[in-house]
Scaffold this motif. Sequence first.
Motif, short mmCIF file in Angstrom:
data_model
loop_
_atom_site.label_atom_id
_atom_site.label_comp_id
_atom_site.label_asym_id
_atom_site.label_seq_id
_atom_site.Cartn_x
_atom_site.Cartn_y
_atom_site.Cartn_z
N ARG A 262 0.92 -1.18 0.07
CA ARG A 262 -0.07 -0.05 0.08
C ARG A 262 0.95 1.30 -0.09
O ARG A 262 0.52 2.14 -0.65
CB ARG A 262 -0.87 -0.03 1.02
CG ARG A 262 -1.96 0.99 1.34
CD ARG A 262 -3.31 0.52 2.06
NE ARG A 262 -2.72 0.03 3.30
CZ ARG A 262 -3.39 -0.74 4.15
NH1 ARG A 262 -5.06 -1.19 3.61
NH2 ARG A 262 -3.27 -1.30 5.24
N ALA A 265 2.52 1.74 -3.28
CA ALA A 265 1.56 1.91 -4.41
C ALA A 265 1.23 3.47 -4.30
O ALA A 265 1.18 4.18 -5.42
CB ALA A 265 0.13 1.42 -4.47
N ARG A 266 1.29 4.04 -3.01
CA ARG A 266 1.11 5.68 -3.12
C ARG A 266 2.44 6.34 -3.44
O ARG A 266 2.11 7.17 -4.16
CB ARG A 266 0.93 5.82 -1.38
CG ARG A 266 -0.41 5.24 -0.61
CD ARG A 266 -0.49 6.01 0.48
NE ARG A 266 -1.69 5.68 1.28
CZ ARG A 266 -1.84 4.84 2.25
NH1 ARG A 266 -0.66 4.26 2.69
NH2 ARG A 266 -2.94 4.39 2.84
N ARG A 269 2.14 5.91 -7.44
CA ARG A 269 1.03 6.86 -8.03
C ARG A 269 1.47 8.39 -7.95
O ARG A 269 1.33 9.30 -9.10
CB ARG A 269 -0.34 6.69 -7.56
CG ARG A 269 -0.60 6.90 -5.86
CD ARG A 269 -1.27 8.26 -5.63
NE ARG A 269 -2.35 8.46 -6.21
CZ ARG A 269 -2.64 9.64 -6.31
NH1 ARG A 269 -2.05 10.74 -5.59
NH2 ARG A 269 -3.92 9.90 -6.84
N GLU A 294 -7.08 3.59 -10.89
CA GLU A 294 -7.33 2.23 -10.32
C GLU A 294 -6.30 2.05 -8.91
O GLU A 294 -7.09 1.31 -8.03
CB GLU A 294 -6.60 1.08 -11.36
CG GLU A 294 -7.68 0.97 -12.63
CD GLU A 294 -9.12 0.22 -12.38
OE1 GLU A 294 -9.08 -0.52 -11.39
OE2 GLU A 294 -9.94 0.78 -13.04
N ILE A 295 -5.26 2.57 -9.16
CA ILE A 295 -4.45 2.26 -7.76
C ILE A 295 -5.31 3.16 -6.51
O ILE A 295 -5.42 2.61 -5.52
CB ILE A 295 -3.21 2.79 -7.81
CG1 ILE A 295 -2.03 1.87 -8.87
CG2 ILE A 295 -2.52 3.24 -6.67
CD1 ILE A 295 -0.61 2.38 -8.92
N ASP A 296 -5.65 4.14 -6.77
CA ASP A 296 -6.64 4.98 -5.80
C ASP A 296 -7.64 4.27 -5.22
O ASP A 296 -7.97 4.06 -4.08
CB ASP A 296 -7.16 6.29 -6.20
CG ASP A 296 -5.86 7.27 -6.56
OD1 ASP A 296 -4.77 7.10 -5.77
OD2 ASP A 296 -6.20 8.32 -7.24
N ILE A 317 -4.33 -4.38 -5.31
CA ILE A 317 -3.17 -3.46 -5.12
C ILE A 317 -2.30 -3.82 -6.10
O ILE A 317 -1.80 -3.05 -7.14
CB ILE A 317 -2.64 -3.14 -4.08
CG1 ILE A 317 -3.51 -2.52 -2.94
CG2 ILE A 317 -1.47 -2.15 -3.96
CD1 ILE A 317 -3.30 -2.13 -1.60
N ARG A 318 -1.84 -5.23 -6.08
CA ARG A 318 -0.95 -5.58 -7.03
C ARG A 318 -1.34 -5.55 -8.60
O ARG A 318 -0.38 -5.22 -9.35
CB ARG A 318 -0.49 -7.16 -6.48
CG ARG A 318 0.72 -7.66 -7.61
CD ARG A 318 0.89 -9.27 -7.20
NE ARG A 318 -0.24 -10.09 -6.86
CZ ARG A 318 -0.74 -10.50 -8.06
NH1 ARG A 318 -0.52 -10.42 -9.19
NH2 ARG A 318 -1.95 -11.24 -7.85
N ALA A 320 -3.41 -3.38 -9.78
CA ALA A 320 -3.57 -1.90 -10.14
C ALA A 320 -1.84 -1.25 -10.38
O ALA A 320 -1.77 -0.88 -11.27
CB ALA A 320 -4.11 -1.17 -8.83
N MET A 321 -1.16 -2.12 -9.58
CA MET A 321 0.37 -1.63 -9.89
C MET A 321 1.04 -2.15 -11.26
O MET A 321 1.70 -1.61 -11.74
CB MET A 321 1.42 -1.88 -8.65
CG MET A 321 0.99 -0.94 -7.37
SD MET A 321 2.26 -1.26 -5.99
CE MET A 321 3.46 -0.69 -6.85
N LEU A 324 -0.43 0.24 -13.87
CA LEU A 324 0.52 1.23 -13.82
C LEU A 324 1.89 0.98 -14.47
O LEU A 324 2.36 1.94 -15.29
CB LEU A 324 0.64 1.74 -12.47
CG LEU A 324 1.43 3.11 -12.71
CD1 LEU A 324 0.85 4.38 -13.29
CD2 LEU A 324 1.63 3.71 -10.95
#
Length: 414
Positions: A262, A265-266, A269, A294-296, A317-318, A320-321, A324
């Motif tokens: 997490r 991810a922040r 992004r 998507e990450i948000d 989360i994975r 979404a990353m 990205l």
Amino acid sequence: MQLFDGLVSIIVTGVGTVLVVAAAVLVGGIVVVSRRRARPQAAIDAVRRRAGSALVRADDRVDAAATDLDFALAQFGERETADYRAALSRAREDRAELFRLHRMLEDEPGARLRHRERADRIVMLADRIESSLDAEAARFRDRRTVESGASARARGLVERVTALRDAVRERARERDALREHFAEPALGAAATAPERAAALLDRADALAAEASAELAVAAASAVGPLLADAERLAHEAHELLALVPSTAARLDDALAALEALRADARTARTEALADLDEAPDAGTAAAITSAVAEIDAAIAATGADEARHPVPALDGIRAAMDQLEVALAASRTQAQRLAHAREAYAGARVSAQSQLAAARAALGRGGSAGARARLAEAEEELALAERSTDPVEALDAARRAITHARDAEVLARY
């Protein structure tokens, strides 16, 4: 005129007859061709069934031998069981080859002759596995009859079952504590492990009592199979109880990985938005914007409820990353890609371990050849990921392990 009409009638009749015969020949030809086509397909299906049956037979035999070797090791020690361990190691190598051949059967549906050759080798390997392991098992079965008194074994079994019943109560308390922090699906097979272990111990108790009654009226060798079955049940109960602490450790790893991912991810992004103005084209910019959204959403979804079942939140989360990373691929350096892979690998490994555990639980002691083959592939990929020193390669292997393990679970359940 009548003669002309007769000639016309004869011609019409002849043409009709020719058409009927031609139609019959055509239909017959179609039937023959379809049968010829059906026969090879039926033969291929029979080959696959034969190979699948041999795979299941060999896989079960290797698992049973591993359990039997544990017994032999506890009774006779490392030195005396060296040959058994070597036989099991060779059997596992044969099983790996067997799974490889089975994958080739699935991946090359048109290779009819090679299918038969591969199926024959699968059956041969399965027979070799069985014969070698059966010989070692029989050797130790004979040694147990000679070297281990039935009365002593029965007493030892009763003591082991008593100790395991204490462990059942302890593991039940640990499981209940896990239920306070995690959702029931997160526990997987550990959710009911203490109860299933207790049922196995009840059966072991019944067999031990039957063996004790037989000892009073029969020769000691006659109760050997009863005691062996009871010992095996006790061992299975022990393995079930081990699921509780291993699941607790895996869930703790998942929570730690979720928190770390997490945070990553922040950071990702934020960096992506900073680089948005430097996107090489409008399409890339749109893809980056979508991936950031998507990450948000994935981060927002990992609240308290998701922490009760951290693996799906981790997967969200994975994924979404990963999206990205694809969006940024055109503008990222190799160093940045390696850094992302290192960040994502920890979460992917935990997800793979969790999915493997779910697949193994779904298979239990059954499962089709296809399900077992997918599980073997997942285990190979996870082992490759853990050995790899290249973070990108390790991440890709962990992702493949997740996919194969999910396929194995689906095949086992349906």
